[in-house]
Design a protein around this motif. Structure first.
Motif, PDB file in Angstrom:
ATOM      1  N   ARG A  94     109.350 -28.161  70.027  1.00 40.58           N
ATOM      2  CA  ARG A  94     110.388 -29.194  70.052  1.00 40.58           C
ATOM      3  C   ARG A  94     110.971 -29.427  68.667  1.00 40.58           C
ATOM      4  O   ARG A  94     112.179 -29.654  68.525  1.00 40.58           O
ATOM      5  N   ALA A  95     110.127 -29.363  67.645  1.00 35.70           N
ATOM      6  CA  ALA A  95     110.629 -29.517  66.274  1.00 35.70           C
ATOM      7  C   ALA A  95     111.582 -28.379  65.918  1.00 35.70           C
ATOM      8  O   ALA A  95     112.638 -28.607  65.300  1.00 35.70           O
ATOM      9  N   VAL A  96     111.239 -27.160  66.318  1.00 40.47           N
ATOM     10  CA  VAL A  96     112.098 -26.009  66.036  1.00 40.47           C
ATOM     11  C   VAL A  96     113.401 -26.120  66.824  1.00 40.47           C
ATOM     12  O   VAL A  96     114.492 -25.841  66.289  1.00 40.47           O
ATOM     13  N   GLU A  97     113.332 -26.531  68.083  1.00 40.17           N
ATOM     14  CA  GLU A  97     114.532 -26.684  68.898  1.00 40.17           C
ATOM     15  C   GLU A  97     115.462 -27.745  68.331  1.00 40.17           C
ATOM     16  O   GLU A  97     116.688 -27.541  68.253  1.00 40.17           O
ATOM     17  N   ALA A  98     114.910 -28.871  67.912  1.00 39.04           N
ATOM     18  CA  ALA A  98     115.736 -29.927  67.335  1.00 39.04           C
ATOM     19  C   ALA A  98     116.398 -29.447  66.044  1.00 39.04           C
ATOM     20  O   ALA A  98     117.579 -29.710  65.800  1.00 39.04           O
ATOM     21  N   PHE A  99     115.640 -28.732  65.234  1.00 42.58           N
ATOM     22  CA  PHE A  99     116.170 -28.188  63.982  1.00 42.58           C
ATOM     23  C   PHE A  99     117.309 -27.205  64.245  1.00 42.58           C
ATOM     24  O   PHE A  99     118.338 -27.218  63.563  1.00 42.58           O
ATOM     25  N   ALA A 100     117.139 -26.332  65.267  1.00 39.28           N
ATOM     26  CA  ALA A 100     118.134 -25.303  65.564  1.00 39.28           C
ATOM     27  C   ALA A 100     119.252 -25.808  66.457  1.00 39.28           C
ATOM     28  O   ALA A 100     120.224 -25.072  66.684  1.00 39.28           O
ATOM     29  N   GLY A 101     119.112 -27.012  66.986  1.00 41.02           N
ATOM     30  CA  GLY A 101     120.169 -27.564  67.828  1.00 41.02           C
ATOM     31  C   GLY A 101     120.263 -26.914  69.183  1.00 41.02           C
ATOM     32  O   GLY A 101     121.361 -26.764  69.731  1.00 41.02           O
ATOM     33  N   VAL A 102     119.111 -26.536  69.756  1.00 41.04           N
ATOM     34  CA  VAL A 102     119.105 -25.939  71.095  1.00 41.04           C
ATOM     35  C   VAL A 102     118.196 -26.775  71.998  1.00 41.04           C
ATOM     36  O   VAL A 102     117.337 -27.517  71.524  1.00 41.04           O
ATOM     37  N   ALA A 103     118.398 -26.636  73.302  1.00 39.07           N
ATOM     38  CA  ALA A 103     117.582 -27.351  74.265  1.00 39.07           C
ATOM     39  C   ALA A 103     116.757 -26.349  75.050  1.00 39.07           C
ATOM     40  O   ALA A 103     117.230 -25.256  75.397  1.00 39.07           O
ATOM     41  N   ARG A 123     107.743 -19.498  43.611  1.00 37.35           N
ATOM     42  CA  ARG A 123     108.152 -20.910  43.595  1.00 37.35           C
ATOM     43  C   ARG A 123     109.386 -21.139  42.725  1.00 37.35           C
ATOM     44  O   ARG A 123     110.258 -21.951  43.066  1.00 37.35           O
ATOM     45  N   ARG A 124     109.493 -20.407  41.617  1.00 38.70           N
ATOM     46  CA  ARG A 124     110.627 -20.625  40.719  1.00 38.70           C
ATOM     47  C   ARG A 124     111.959 -20.191  41.341  1.00 38.70           C
ATOM     48  O   ARG A 124     113.019 -20.588  40.858  1.00 38.70           O
ATOM     49  N   TRP A 125     111.889 -19.361  42.401  1.00 43.26           N
ATOM     50  CA  TRP A 125     113.112 -18.858  43.020  1.00 43.26           C
ATOM     51  C   TRP A 125     113.450 -19.543  44.344  1.00 43.26           C
ATOM     52  O   TRP A 125     114.439 -19.188  44.977  1.00 43.26           O
ATOM     53  N   LEU A 126     112.662 -20.525  44.756  1.00 43.10           N
ATOM     54  CA  LEU A 126     112.954 -21.197  46.021  1.00 43.10           C
ATOM     55  C   LEU A 126     114.324 -21.872  46.012  1.00 43.10           C
ATOM     56  O   LEU A 126     114.938 -22.058  47.068  1.00 43.10           O
ATOM     57  N   HIS A 127     114.821 -22.222  44.840  1.00 41.43           N
ATOM     58  CA  HIS A 127     116.140 -22.872  44.754  1.00 41.43           C
ATOM     59  C   HIS A 127     117.260 -21.974  45.253  1.00 41.43           C
ATOM     60  O   HIS A 127     118.365 -22.456  45.574  1.00 41.43           O
ATOM     61  N   ARG A 128     117.005 -20.670  45.341  1.00 44.13           N
ATOM     62  CA  ARG A 128     118.017 -19.744  45.844  1.00 44.13           C
ATOM     63  C   ARG A 128     118.210 -19.837  47.354  1.00 44.13           C
ATOM     64  O   ARG A 128     119.184 -19.308  47.885  1.00 44.13           O
ATOM     65  N   ILE A 129     117.293 -20.500  48.039  1.00 49.60           N
ATOM     66  CA  ILE A 129     117.367 -20.572  49.500  1.00 49.60           C
ATOM     67  C   ILE A 129     118.404 -21.621  49.895  1.00 49.60           C
ATOM     68  O   ILE A 129     118.174 -22.822  49.792  1.00 49.60           O
ATOM     69  N   THR A 130     119.542 -21.145  50.345  1.00 46.29           N
ATOM     70  CA  THR A 130     120.602 -22.038  50.820  1.00 46.29           C
ATOM     71  C   THR A 130     120.582 -22.161  52.341  1.00 46.29           C
ATOM     72  O   THR A 130     121.377 -22.890  52.913  1.00 46.29           O
ATOM     73  N   THR A 131     119.677 -21.442  52.968  1.00 48.10           N
ATOM     74  CA  THR A 131     119.520 -21.482  54.420  1.00 48.10           C
ATOM     75  C   THR A 131     118.961 -22.835  54.847  1.00 48.10           C
ATOM     76  O   THR A 131     118.036 -23.346  54.218  1.00 48.10           O
ATOM     77  N   PRO A 132     119.480 -23.457  55.910  1.00 43.42           N
ATOM     78  CA  PRO A 132     118.840 -24.673  56.434  1.00 43.42           C
ATOM     79  C   PRO A 132     117.363 -24.394  56.715  1.00 43.42           C
ATOM     80  O   PRO A 132     117.023 -23.392  57.340  1.00 43.42           O
ATOM     81  N   THR A 133     116.489 -25.277  56.237  1.00 44.46           N
ATOM     82  CA  THR A 133     115.057 -24.996  56.259  1.00 44.46           C
ATOM     83  C   THR A 133     114.257 -26.165  56.819  1.00 44.46           C
ATOM     84  O   THR A 133     114.484 -27.323  56.454  1.00 44.46           O
ATOM     85  N   LEU A 134     113.317 -25.821  57.684  1.00 46.79           N
ATOM     86  CA  LEU A 134     112.348 -26.776  58.219  1.00 46.79           C
ATOM     87  C   LEU A 134     110.957 -26.293  57.832  1.00 46.79           C
ATOM     88  O   LEU A 134     110.609 -25.139  58.076  1.00 46.79           O
TER      89      LEU A 134
END
Length: 263
Positions: A249-258, A191-202
């Motif tokens: 659908r949530a994953v598709e919307a997050f990733a910007g794909v149809a 948990r203390r290292w989650l701040h390192r995640i700069t990847t877009p996250t859902l």
């Protein structure tokens, strides 16, 4: 209902791994939960309408040998090796439960290697104090009791189709206990290292999860800069199995794909 998966054997830095690949489009690496790939085959098929889905069996699970790997850190580095072996550039990495924990550990170590991170009812962090139990001790429950806890509407538990299927189930259970027994299903330092995640996250969570409650998922999302939290109604610990269309659908919307329209 999805049929039997057609696995291929892949060499990953000298380790043999079975991998299921379906669909085409933006690559998405799906990291299965502790009970293996088979329970999520229908969800993988649904994702394959909009992504090229690469679904490996973790070392020690299914027919992938454990190769002497010992802990969650080994699994995270192994799966990063998998991305390099497949020459995947900025794939979406989606993980369910135990697989979500692996995905989070990967993103902490190498955020630039991931183009997107999806945590589906992921375990892996510790919230609260030392005496607070935030994750149900799945190792103290019978398979029947765990099945009842894991779903909003628990499905029947079918008997293994044959000896090979029974051996896969046994291998999955043994390996999950090896990798996640103590401390149970979490890394006290993650948990203390989650701040390192700069990847877009859902962060996706079943509203009726009784293994790790939605507030645990909210804590996960709060720890990752810019992460978005989405609740899936009428679903327990595996929303991708109970509500596959809503999660896809949530994953598709997050990733910007149809999604492609099924034939």
């Amino acid at each position: 209902m999805a049929g039997s998966p057609a696995f291929e054997q892949l060499d990953v830095a000298g380790r043999t791994v079975e991998v299921l690949t379906q669909g085409r489009g933006r690559p998405l690496v799906y990291l299965h939960a502790g009970d293996g790939i088979e329970p999520s085959l229908g969800f993988i098929e649904r994702l394959a309408r909009s992504f090229k889905v690469i679904a490996p069996s973790h070392p020690g699970f299914g027919a992938s040998p454990r190769h002497g790997l010992r802990d969650i850190h080994d699994l995270a580095y192994h799966t990063l090796d998998l991305l390099e072996t497949l020459e995947l550039e900025a794939p979406v990495v989606a993980g369910s439960s135990f697989g979500g924990w692996i995905a989070a550990e990967m993103a902490v170590r190498a955020p630039a290697r991931l183009g997107g991170l999806v945590l589906i009812d992921a375990v892996g962090i510790k919230t609260g104090g030392p005496e607070d139990r935030n994750i149900v001790d799945i190792f103290s429950h019978t398979p029947e009791a765990l099945n009842a806890l894991s779903y909003n509407r628990p499905p029947p538990m079918p008997a293994p189709a044959d000896l090979a299927a029974a051996l896969r189930i046994a291998s999955n259970r043994e390996s999950l206990s090896r990798f996640a027994w103590s401390p149970t299903l979490h890394n006290p330092r993650l948990r203390r290292w989650l701040h390192r995640i700069t990847t877009p996250t859902l962060v996706v969570w079943g509203a009726d999860d009784r293994i790790v409650a939605p507030d645990y998922g909210r804590a996960y999302a709060q720890g990752v800069p810019g992460a978005r939290f989405e609740l899936i109604e009428d679903a327990g610990h595996y929303p991708q199995r109970e509500q596959p269309e809503a999660v896809a659908r949530a994953v598709e919307a997050f990733a910007g794909v149809a999604a492609a329209v099924p034939a």
